[in-house]
Design a protein around this motif. Structure first.
Motif, PDB file in Angstrom:
ATOM      1  N   TRP A  64      39.184  32.691  59.770  1.00 59.09           N
ATOM      2  CA  TRP A  64      39.997  33.885  59.976  1.00 59.09           C
ATOM      3  C   TRP A  64      40.192  34.747  58.729  1.00 59.09           C
ATOM      4  O   TRP A  64      40.434  35.938  58.842  1.00 59.09           O
ATOM      5  CB  TRP A  64      41.345  33.538  60.609  1.00 59.09           C
ATOM      6  N   MET A  65      40.106  34.173  57.539  1.00 63.81           N
ATOM      7  CA  MET A  65      40.371  34.958  56.331  1.00 63.81           C
ATOM      8  C   MET A  65      39.071  35.498  55.747  1.00 63.81           C
ATOM      9  O   MET A  65      38.756  35.304  54.577  1.00 63.81           O
ATOM     10  CB  MET A  65      41.101  34.109  55.274  1.00 63.81           C
ATOM     11  N   ALA A  81      42.410  40.328  59.206  1.00 65.30           N
ATOM     12  CA  ALA A  81      42.519  38.875  59.004  1.00 65.30           C
ATOM     13  C   ALA A  81      43.581  38.277  59.918  1.00 65.30           C
ATOM     14  O   ALA A  81      43.362  37.227  60.536  1.00 65.30           O
ATOM     15  CB  ALA A  81      42.833  38.561  57.541  1.00 65.30           C
ATOM     16  N   LYS A  98      42.357  37.933  63.399  1.00 67.75           N
ATOM     17  CA  LYS A  98      41.498  36.753  63.525  1.00 67.75           C
ATOM     18  C   LYS A  98      42.319  35.470  63.508  1.00 67.75           C
ATOM     19  O   LYS A  98      42.003  34.509  64.213  1.00 67.75           O
ATOM     20  CB  LYS A  98      40.455  36.718  62.405  1.00 67.75           C
TER      21      LYS A  98
END
Length: 158
Positions: free
Chosen positions: A30-31, A141, A144
């Motif tokens: 996600w990041m 981010a 996500k």
């Protein structure tokens, strides 16, 4: 110094979101901005534990902060409050003086109906990092993160 503050609703319980903040595999998912690949070099998710991550552009048309197409940053977990808060101090690995300096990223989790509110606060942005672009990246981010935590919650329910 400038800062960025973003909130995101996540349709998953707070402990699940907290786990996604501290799990290296989840963070790798996600990041990372679209169009980039993440590599986790170090990720010791405890107070004083080190972090080191590289993000590399998939297409070599964008310049990186550390290498021609890569942004690498490192730091430590400054505070970890179970299921409530994660604070990291980070800095880019760069020769560019406008991108140097220690930044603080704080993730705060609060229960809200149907899930969790994530408040992400990025303090002490260096002068070479645009607050507007940082906010766009932070929002992406967190979107996500929400997708990842919600999918994990759905899989646990099945």
């Amino acid at each position: 110094m400038p800062s960025t503050r973003v909130e995101k609703f996540v349709g998953a319980p707070r402990p699940n979101v907290f786990r996604a903040l501290l799990d290296a595999h989840s963070v790798r998912t996600w990041m990372v901005p679209d169009g980039m690949t993440s590599r986790i070099h170090e990720f010791d998710a405890r107070v004083g534990g080190r972090i080191r991550i590289s993000l590399t552009y998939d297409l070599h048309t964008r310049a990186g902060k550390t290498a021609p197409h890569t942004d690498t940053f490192h730091g430590v977990f400054a505070r970890v409050v179970p299921d409530r808060e994660v604070v990291q101090t980070l800095e880019f690995e760069t020769d560019d003086p406008d991108l140097r300096g220690e930044m603080t990223v704080t993730y705060t989790l609060d229960d809200v109906p149907g899930g969790t509110r994530v408040t992400a606060y990025h303090e002490n942005l260096p002068p070479g990092l645009s607050p507007d672009e940082n906010e766009i990246g932070f929002r992406a981010a967190l979107a996500k993160l929400a997708e990842h935590a919600e999918q994990a919650e759905q899989a646990a329910e099945d």
